[in-house]
Design an enzyme around this catalytic site. Structure first.
Site, PDB file in Angstrom:
ATOM      1  N   SER A 129      81.481 -39.948   4.765  1.00 21.27           N
ATOM      2  CA  SER A 129      82.906 -40.289   4.839  1.00 21.27           C
ATOM      3  C   SER A 129      83.619 -39.132   5.530  1.00 21.27           C
ATOM      4  O   SER A 129      83.080 -38.013   5.570  1.00 21.27           O
ATOM      5  CB  SER A 129      83.460 -40.440   3.417  1.00 21.27           C
ATOM      6  OG  SER A 129      84.878 -40.484   3.417  1.00 21.27           O
TER       7      SER A 129
ATOM      8  N   TYR B 168      84.593 -37.708  -5.534  1.00 25.01           N
ATOM      9  CA  TYR B 168      84.112 -38.589  -4.451  1.00 25.01           C
ATOM     10  C   TYR B 168      83.811 -37.746  -3.217  1.00 25.01           C
ATOM     11  O   TYR B 168      82.743 -37.865  -2.607  1.00 25.01           O
ATOM     12  CB  TYR B 168      85.168 -39.660  -4.125  1.00 25.01           C
ATOM     13  CG  TYR B 168      84.776 -40.553  -2.948  1.00 25.01           C
ATOM     14  CD1 TYR B 168      83.877 -41.595  -3.120  1.00 25.01           C
ATOM     15  CD2 TYR B 168      85.299 -40.336  -1.672  1.00 25.01           C
ATOM     16  CE1 TYR B 168      83.501 -42.412  -2.049  1.00 25.01           C
ATOM     17  CE2 TYR B 168      84.930 -41.142  -0.596  1.00 25.01           C
ATOM     18  CZ  TYR B 168      84.035 -42.181  -0.793  1.00 25.01           C
ATOM     19  OH  TYR B 168      83.663 -42.973   0.277  1.00 25.01           O
TER      20      TYR B 168
HETATM   21  N1  LIG Z   1      85.769 -48.530   3.050  1.00 24.13           N
HETATM   22  C1  LIG Z   1      86.113 -47.299   3.341  1.00 24.13           C
HETATM   23  O1  LIG Z   1      87.302 -46.993   3.591  1.00 24.13           O
HETATM   24  C2  LIG Z   1      85.063 -46.227   3.392  1.00 24.13           C
HETATM   25  C3  LIG Z   1      85.416 -44.992   3.959  1.00 24.13           C
HETATM   26  C4  LIG Z   1      84.459 -43.986   4.014  1.00 24.13           C
HETATM   27  C5  LIG Z   1      83.189 -44.214   3.510  1.00 24.13           C
HETATM   28  N2  LIG Z   1      82.875 -45.430   2.960  1.00 24.13           N
HETATM   29  C6  LIG Z   1      81.513 -45.604   2.427  1.00 24.13           C
HETATM   30  O2  LIG Z   1      80.928 -46.752   2.996  1.00 24.13           O
HETATM   31  C7  LIG Z   1      79.920 -47.255   2.116  1.00 24.13           C
HETATM   32  C8  LIG Z   1      80.096 -48.758   1.962  1.00 24.13           C
HETATM   33  O3  LIG Z   1      81.323 -48.989   1.304  1.00 24.13           O
HETATM   34  P1  LIG Z   1      82.241 -50.249   1.544  1.00 24.13           P
HETATM   35  O4  LIG Z   1      83.560 -49.744   1.991  1.00 24.13           O
HETATM   36  O5  LIG Z   1      81.550 -51.262   2.355  1.00 24.13           O
HETATM   37  O6  LIG Z   1      82.428 -50.703   0.022  1.00 24.13           O
HETATM   38  P2  LIG Z   1      82.215 -52.095  -0.719  1.00 24.13           P
HETATM   39  O7  LIG Z   1      82.741 -53.222   0.099  1.00 24.13           O
HETATM   40  O8  LIG Z   1      82.775 -51.873  -2.085  1.00 24.13           O
HETATM   41  O9  LIG Z   1      80.637 -52.220  -0.791  1.00 24.13           O
HETATM   42  C9  LIG Z   1      79.866 -51.382  -1.609  1.00 24.13           C
HETATM   43  C10 LIG Z   1      78.453 -51.924  -1.674  1.00 24.13           C
HETATM   44  O10 LIG Z   1      77.698 -51.083  -2.544  1.00 24.13           O
HETATM   45  C11 LIG Z   1      77.053 -51.888  -3.512  1.00 24.13           C
HETATM   46  N3  LIG Z   1      76.942 -51.186  -4.785  1.00 24.13           N
HETATM   47  C12 LIG Z   1      77.946 -50.717  -5.568  1.00 24.13           C
HETATM   48  N4  LIG Z   1      77.462 -50.186  -6.684  1.00 24.13           N
HETATM   49  C13 LIG Z   1      76.106 -50.322  -6.618  1.00 24.13           C
HETATM   50  C14 LIG Z   1      75.037 -49.982  -7.494  1.00 24.13           C
HETATM   51  N5  LIG Z   1      75.259 -49.382  -8.667  1.00 24.13           N
HETATM   52  N6  LIG Z   1      73.766 -50.271  -7.110  1.00 24.13           N
HETATM   53  C15 LIG Z   1      73.532 -50.890  -5.931  1.00 24.13           C
HETATM   54  N7  LIG Z   1      74.496 -51.237  -5.057  1.00 24.13           N
HETATM   55  C16 LIG Z   1      75.765 -50.956  -5.413  1.00 24.13           C
HETATM   56  C17 LIG Z   1      77.931 -53.123  -3.655  1.00 24.13           C
HETATM   57  O11 LIG Z   1      77.171 -54.243  -4.065  1.00 24.13           O
HETATM   58  P3  LIG Z   1      77.052 -54.802  -5.561  1.00 24.13           P
HETATM   59  O12 LIG Z   1      78.401 -54.672  -6.194  1.00 24.13           O
HETATM   60  O13 LIG Z   1      76.610 -56.213  -5.340  1.00 24.13           O
HETATM   61  O14 LIG Z   1      76.005 -53.951  -6.208  1.00 24.13           O
HETATM   62  C18 LIG Z   1      78.393 -53.327  -2.220  1.00 24.13           C
HETATM   63  O15 LIG Z   1      77.441 -54.082  -1.517  1.00 24.13           O
HETATM   64  C19 LIG Z   1      80.058 -46.461   0.819  1.00 24.13           C
HETATM   65  O16 LIG Z   1      79.076 -45.465   0.769  1.00 24.13           O
HETATM   66  C20 LIG Z   1      81.438 -45.852   0.926  1.00 24.13           C
HETATM   67  O17 LIG Z   1      81.571 -44.658   0.176  1.00 24.13           O
HETATM   68  C21 LIG Z   1      83.771 -46.428   2.896  1.00 24.13           C
END
Ligand SMILES: NC(=O)c1ccc[n+]([C@@H]2O[C@H](COP(=O)([O-])OP(=O)(O)OC[C@H]3O[C@@H](n4cnc5c(N)ncnc54)[C@H](OP(=O)(O)O)[C@@H]3O)[C@@H](O)[C@H]2O)c1
Length: 266
Positions: free
Chosen positions: A142, A155
């Protein structure tokens, strides 16, 4: 169409957001897939959709990556399946608030998912990659890997782990055919905002990228050979300067003498 030579791309957190788009894009490139997350129904629907759309083989593995036994299950699949050629460590969560007040169990869950599972699964897949002298490891960090808001301390720290761990792996594997990339998204529309209790609607829409653009830019960065990809950073010299100073500062600190500002010298 499935291209047998591409092998299998494993994507954690494929049931939503960024991971779901990675699944689509690797399938489009002809990879078979192994999709990992907790929500079985979502994985099943996506698997069907991508098989129909691209004619690739899609397997799913339901796992809570904060649970040791599930981590071991995914890890042993990564270690034993020689067709695995890509791992995207994408699953992540965001716990925000005042560090003195957030329940420690939530912070532990976040550390387990964002830092421990990334490390564990990387270590599970790398021996096979090294043996085959090929493979691609993508870890999702991130922009908070190098910045902490007063409400994102743990985080940010978990994402700082992802960044330095991935840079270190890149250096370790420099003389191999194994590729390593850290992707550092800024604000991106996804469910993570709802999960964390922070409304994405409160952000300036000009600062929030779509998951499609994020993943397409990250894959372009991968294709261009980047080790660290900042999809939303226009001026790449900022990263280059930061990275160069980081390395220079480390070398400059390699001395037995305390710095003169501490007044120990004569
Ligand atoms: N969105 C942003 O603004 C942003 C910015 C910087 C970095 N990121 C990073 O990008 C990555 C993806 O995030 P996203 O934004 O796409 O979030 P998201 O839409 O909330 O997706 C998160 C994914 O992780 C899975 N997950 C959550 N807890 C889990 C667990 N205990 N075991 C296995 N899988 C789990 C969820 O699936 P289930 O609930 O089905 O398990 C979901 O598929 C993350 O690492 C996040 O920190 C996001």
């Amino acid at each position: 169409m499935s291209n047998h030579n591409q092998g299998v791309a494993v994507i954690t957190g494929a049931s939503a957001g960024i991971g779901r788009v990675y699944a689509d894009r690797f399938a489009k490139r002809g990879y078979d897939l192994l999709l990992v997350a907790r929500r079985k129904d979502r994985l099943g629907e996506l698997s069907q959709e991508l098989q129909n759309k691209y004619g690739v083989k899609v397997d799913t593995l339901v796992a809570d990556l904060t649970k040791r036994e599930d981590l071991e299950k995914v890890g042993s699949t990564l270690a034993s399946n020689e067709r695995i050629s890509v791992l995207v460590n994408n699953a992540g969560t965001a716990v925000v608030g005042s560090s003195a007040q957030i329940p420690i169990a939530n912070v532990e869950f976040q550390l387990d998912l964002n830092a421990r599972s990334v490390t564990y699964l990387s270590q599970a897949v790398l021996p096979g990659f090294i043996k085959r002298n090929s493979g691609t490891l993508i870890n999702i960090g991130s922009v908070l890997s190098f910045f902490a808001y007063p409400f994102s301390t743990s985080y940010s720290a978990s994402k700082a782990h992802v960044l330095l761990y991935t840079i270190g792996l890149h250096d370790e594997l420099a003389n191999t055919g194994v590729r390593v990339q850290a992707v550092l998204p800024s604000n991106t529309y996804s469910e993570i905002w709802e999960v964390s209790g922070m409304g994405v609607e409160n952000l300036d829409p000009e600062t929030v990228m779509s998951t499609d653009d994020l993943v397409d830019a990250a894959l372009a960065g991968l294709d261009q050979g980047e080790t660290v990809t900042l999809p939303s950073l226009e001026d790449i010299s900022l990263w280059e300067t930061f990275d160069a100073v980081r390395i220079k500062m480390f070398h400059a600190a390699q001395t037995k003498k305390a710095a003169s500002r501490y007044g120990l010298g004569k």
